[in-house]
Design a protein around this motif. Sequence first.
Motif, PDB file in Angstrom:
ATOM      1  N   ALA A   1      -7.856  -3.524   7.610  1.00 15.97           N
ATOM      2  CA  ALA A   1      -9.238  -3.245   7.189  1.00 15.97           C
ATOM      3  C   ALA A   1      -9.331  -2.971   5.698  1.00 15.97           C
ATOM      4  CB  ALA A   1      -9.794  -2.061   7.968  1.00 15.97           C
ATOM      5  N   VAL A   2      -8.203  -2.800   5.019  1.00 18.45           N
ATOM      6  CA  VAL A   2      -8.217  -2.573   3.571  1.00 18.45           C
ATOM      7  C   VAL A   2      -8.499  -3.907   2.892  1.00 18.45           C
ATOM      8  CG1 VAL A   2      -6.879  -1.869   1.567  1.00 18.45           C
ATOM      9  CG2 VAL A   2      -6.669  -0.602   3.718  1.00 18.45           C
ATOM     10  N   ASN A   3      -9.519  -3.907   2.045  1.00 18.57           N
ATOM     11  CA  ASN A   3      -9.909  -5.132   1.365  1.00 18.57           C
ATOM     12  C   ASN A   3      -9.301  -5.227  -0.034  1.00 18.57           C
ATOM     13  OD1 ASN A   3     -11.405  -7.581   1.198  1.00 18.57           O
ATOM     14  ND2 ASN A   3     -12.836  -6.543  -0.173  1.00 18.57           N
ATOM     15  N   ALA A   4      -9.227  -4.104  -0.745  1.00 15.39           N
ATOM     16  CA  ALA A   4      -8.748  -4.151  -2.124  1.00 15.39           C
ATOM     17  C   ALA A   4      -8.219  -2.785  -2.548  1.00 15.39           C
ATOM     18  CB  ALA A   4      -9.871  -4.586  -3.061  1.00 15.39           C
ATOM     19  N   VAL A   5      -7.283  -2.814  -3.460  1.00 13.72           N
ATOM     20  CA  VAL A   5      -6.815  -1.600  -4.118  1.00 13.72           C
ATOM     21  C   VAL A   5      -7.545  -1.511  -5.448  1.00 13.72           C
ATOM     22  CG1 VAL A   5      -4.808  -0.433  -5.108  1.00 13.72           C
ATOM     23  CG2 VAL A   5      -4.546  -1.770  -3.021  1.00 13.72           C
ATOM     24  N   VAL A   6      -8.107  -0.327  -5.742  1.00 15.31           N
ATOM     25  CA  VAL A   6      -8.911  -0.139  -6.944  1.00 15.31           C
ATOM     26  C   VAL A   6      -8.063   0.516  -8.016  1.00 15.31           C
ATOM     27  CG1 VAL A   6     -10.967   0.958  -7.886  1.00 15.31           C
ATOM     28  CG2 VAL A   6     -10.966   0.155  -5.537  1.00 15.31           C
ATOM     29  N   ASN A   7      -8.086  -0.052  -9.194  1.00 14.71           N
ATOM     30  CA  ASN A   7      -7.398   0.541 -10.350  1.00 14.71           C
ATOM     31  C   ASN A   7      -8.429   1.252 -11.204  1.00 14.71           C
ATOM     32  OD1 ASN A   7      -4.898  -0.545  -9.634  1.00 14.71           O
ATOM     33  ND2 ASN A   7      -5.349  -2.467 -10.687  1.00 14.71           N
ATOM     34  N   ASP A   8      -8.334   2.578 -11.282  1.00 18.09           N
ATOM     35  CA  ASP A   8      -9.262   3.358 -12.104  1.00 18.09           C
ATOM     36  C   ASP A   8      -8.656   3.588 -13.474  1.00 18.09           C
ATOM     37  OD1 ASP A   8     -11.216   3.514 -10.198  1.00 18.09           O
ATOM     38  OD2 ASP A   8     -10.511   5.433  -9.391  1.00 18.09           O
TER      39      ASP A   8
ATOM     40  N   THR B   1       0.982   4.091   8.277  1.00 19.75           N
ATOM     41  CA  THR B   1       2.063   3.589   9.119  1.00 19.75           C
ATOM     42  C   THR B   1       2.036   2.069   9.009  1.00 19.75           C
ATOM     43  OG1 THR B   1       0.701   3.380  11.106  1.00 19.75           O
ATOM     44  CG2 THR B   1       1.771   5.522  10.733  1.00 19.75           C
ATOM     45  N   GLU B   2       2.811   1.418   9.861  1.00 22.14           N
ATOM     46  CA  GLU B   2       2.817  -0.054   9.842  1.00 22.14           C
ATOM     47  C   GLU B   2       1.448  -0.631  10.215  1.00 22.14           C
ATOM     48  OE1 GLU B   2       5.185  -2.391   8.979  1.00 22.14           O
ATOM     49  OE2 GLU B   2       6.208  -0.650   8.144  1.00 22.14           O
ATOM     50  N   GLU B   3       0.724   0.042  11.112  1.00 28.02           N
ATOM     51  CA  GLU B   3      -0.562  -0.490  11.578  1.00 28.02           C
ATOM     52  C   GLU B   3      -1.776   0.273  11.069  1.00 28.02           C
ATOM     53  OE1 GLU B   3       1.411   0.683  14.495  1.00 28.02           O
ATOM     54  OE2 GLU B   3       2.662  -1.100  14.453  1.00 28.02           O
ATOM     55  N   LYS B   4      -1.637   1.551  10.775  1.00 26.03           N
ATOM     56  CA  LYS B   4      -2.787   2.403  10.461  1.00 26.03           C
ATOM     57  C   LYS B   4      -2.737   2.940   9.038  1.00 26.03           C
ATOM     58  CE  LYS B   4      -4.064   2.684  14.877  1.00 26.03           C
ATOM     59  NZ  LYS B   4      -5.249   2.152  15.424  1.00 26.03           N
ATOM     60  N   VAL B   5      -3.924   3.243   8.521  1.00 26.39           N
ATOM     61  CA  VAL B   5      -4.077   3.867   7.202  1.00 26.39           C
ATOM     62  C   VAL B   5      -5.066   5.016   7.374  1.00 26.39           C
ATOM     63  CG1 VAL B   5      -4.910   3.529   4.843  1.00 26.39           C
ATOM     64  CG2 VAL B   5      -3.677   1.708   5.969  1.00 26.39           C
ATOM     65  N   ILE B   6      -4.708   6.191   6.887  1.00 19.93           N
ATOM     66  CA  ILE B   6      -5.623   7.330   6.925  1.00 19.93           C
ATOM     67  C   ILE B   6      -6.153   7.537   5.510  1.00 19.93           C
ATOM     68  CG2 ILE B   6      -5.890   9.787   7.402  1.00 19.93           C
ATOM     69  CD1 ILE B   6      -3.597   9.479   9.433  1.00 19.93           C
ATOM     70  N   LEU B   7      -7.480   7.463   5.390  1.00 21.24           N
ATOM     71  CA  LEU B   7      -8.137   7.580   4.091  1.00 21.24           C
ATOM     72  C   LEU B   7      -8.860   8.913   3.976  1.00 21.24           C
ATOM     73  CD1 LEU B   7      -9.846   4.095   3.637  1.00 21.24           C
ATOM     74  CD2 LEU B   7      -7.606   4.832   2.854  1.00 21.24           C
ATOM     75  N   LYS B   8      -8.744   9.525   2.810  1.00 19.43           N
ATOM     76  CA  LYS B   8      -9.549  10.697   2.483  1.00 19.43           C
ATOM     77  C   LYS B   8     -10.780  10.177   1.759  1.00 19.43           C
ATOM     78  CE  LYS B   8      -9.594  14.901  -0.270  1.00 19.43           C
ATOM     79  NZ  LYS B   8      -8.857  15.707  -1.245  1.00 19.43           N
ATOM     80  N   VAL B   9     -11.939  10.415   2.356  1.00 15.67           N
ATOM     81  CA  VAL B   9     -13.176   9.903   1.771  1.00 15.67           C
ATOM     82  C   VAL B   9     -14.024  11.008   1.150  1.00 15.67           C
ATOM     83  CG1 VAL B   9     -13.251   7.847   3.218  1.00 15.67           C
ATOM     84  CG2 VAL B   9     -14.345   9.935   4.013  1.00 15.67           C
TER      85      VAL B   9
ATOM     86  N   LEU C   1       0.832  -1.194   0.000  1.00 14.43           N
ATOM     87  CA  LEU C   1       0.000   0.000   0.000  1.00 14.43           C
ATOM     88  C   LEU C   1       0.871   1.251   0.000  1.00 14.43           C
ATOM     89  CD1 LEU C   1      -2.770  -0.918   2.600  1.00 14.43           C
ATOM     90  CD2 LEU C   1      -2.993  -0.818   0.119  1.00 14.43           C
ATOM     91  N   GLN C   2       0.423   2.277  -0.747  1.00 12.83           N
ATOM     92  CA  GLN C   2       1.165   3.526  -0.857  1.00 12.83           C
ATOM     93  C   GLN C   2       0.208   4.704  -0.790  1.00 12.83           C
ATOM     94  OE1 GLN C   2       3.452   3.674  -4.451  1.00 12.83           O
ATOM     95  NE2 GLN C   2       4.052   1.530  -4.307  1.00 12.83           N
ATOM     96  N   ARG C   3       0.762   5.877  -0.486  1.00 17.58           N
ATOM     97  CA  ARG C   3      -0.048   7.099  -0.530  1.00 17.58           C
ATOM     98  C   ARG C   3      -0.594   7.276  -1.942  1.00 17.58           C
ATOM     99  NH1 ARG C   3       4.280  10.244   2.707  1.00 17.58           N
ATOM    100  NH2 ARG C   3       3.445  10.037   4.798  1.00 17.58           N
ATOM    101  N   GLY C   4      -1.826   7.716  -2.031  1.00 18.53           N
ATOM    102  CA  GLY C   4      -2.437   7.944  -3.334  1.00 18.53           C
ATOM    103  C   GLY C   4      -3.216   6.753  -3.868  1.00 18.53           C
ATOM    104  N   ASP C   5      -3.029   5.564  -3.283  1.00 18.34           N
ATOM    105  CA  ASP C   5      -3.790   4.393  -3.728  1.00 18.34           C
ATOM    106  C   ASP C   5      -5.262   4.577  -3.390  1.00 18.34           C
ATOM    107  OD1 ASP C   5      -1.560   3.084  -4.661  1.00 18.34           O
ATOM    108  OD2 ASP C   5      -1.399   1.700  -2.968  1.00 18.34           O
ATOM    109  N   LYS C   6      -6.120   4.228  -4.325  1.00  9.50           N
ATOM    110  CA  LYS C   6      -7.561   4.217  -4.075  1.00  9.50           C
ATOM    111  C   LYS C   6      -7.895   2.818  -3.590  1.00  9.50           C
ATOM    112  CE  LYS C   6      -8.468   7.542  -7.724  1.00  9.50           C
ATOM    113  NZ  LYS C   6      -8.904   8.728  -7.106  1.00  9.50           N
TER     114      LYS C   6
ATOM    115  N   VAL D   1      -4.019   8.859   2.293  1.00 13.21           N
ATOM    116  CA  VAL D   1      -3.264  10.110   2.415  1.00 13.21           C
ATOM    117  C   VAL D   1      -2.069   9.946   3.343  1.00 13.21           C
ATOM    118  CG1 VAL D   1      -5.153  11.651   1.810  1.00 13.21           C
ATOM    119  CG2 VAL D   1      -4.823  11.003   4.200  1.00 13.21           C
ATOM    120  N   ASP D   2      -2.103   8.957   4.234  1.00 12.83           N
ATOM    121  CA  ASP D   2      -0.985   8.685   5.130  1.00 12.83           C
ATOM    122  C   ASP D   2      -1.117   7.249   5.620  1.00 12.83           C
ATOM    123  OD1 ASP D   2       1.352   9.196   6.463  1.00 12.83           O
ATOM    124  OD2 ASP D   2       0.388  10.167   8.191  1.00 12.83           O
TER     125      ASP D   2
END
Length: 89
Positions: free
Chosen positions: A80-87, A60-68, A40-45, A57-58
Motif C-alpha cells: 500500500a506504500v506508494n512513495a517515500v518522501v524526501n523532506d 515486517t515482510e508484509e505489513k507496515v505500521i505508520l505513525k500518522v 523501506l526502513q523505520r523512520g521513512d516518511k 515506526v515498524d
Amino acid sequence: MEELMGFLLPLALMFAIFYFLLIRPQQKRQRERNQMLANLQRGDKVITIGGLHGTIVDLTEEKVILKVADNVRLTFERSAVNAVVNDDK
C-alpha cells in the motif's frame, strides 16, 4: 516469399515499437517500485496509495505500521506504500 516478407516485416516492426514504448517502460517502473518497497526502513516518511502521509515506526515482510499523528498508528500492507518522501526542504 516476397508476400510473406511484406506481411511479416510490418508485423515485426509493430511488435518492436509496442515492446519499446509500452512493455519495457512498465517493467522498469515495476522493478523500481519493488526496489523501493524492499528498501523501506523505520523512520521513512511515506505516502500510501490512498494519499495518507505517515512515518514508518515498524515493519515486517508484509505489513507496515505508520505513525500518522501523536498516539495514532495505522497498519497497512507493505504494497500500500506508494512513495517515500524526501523532506530536504
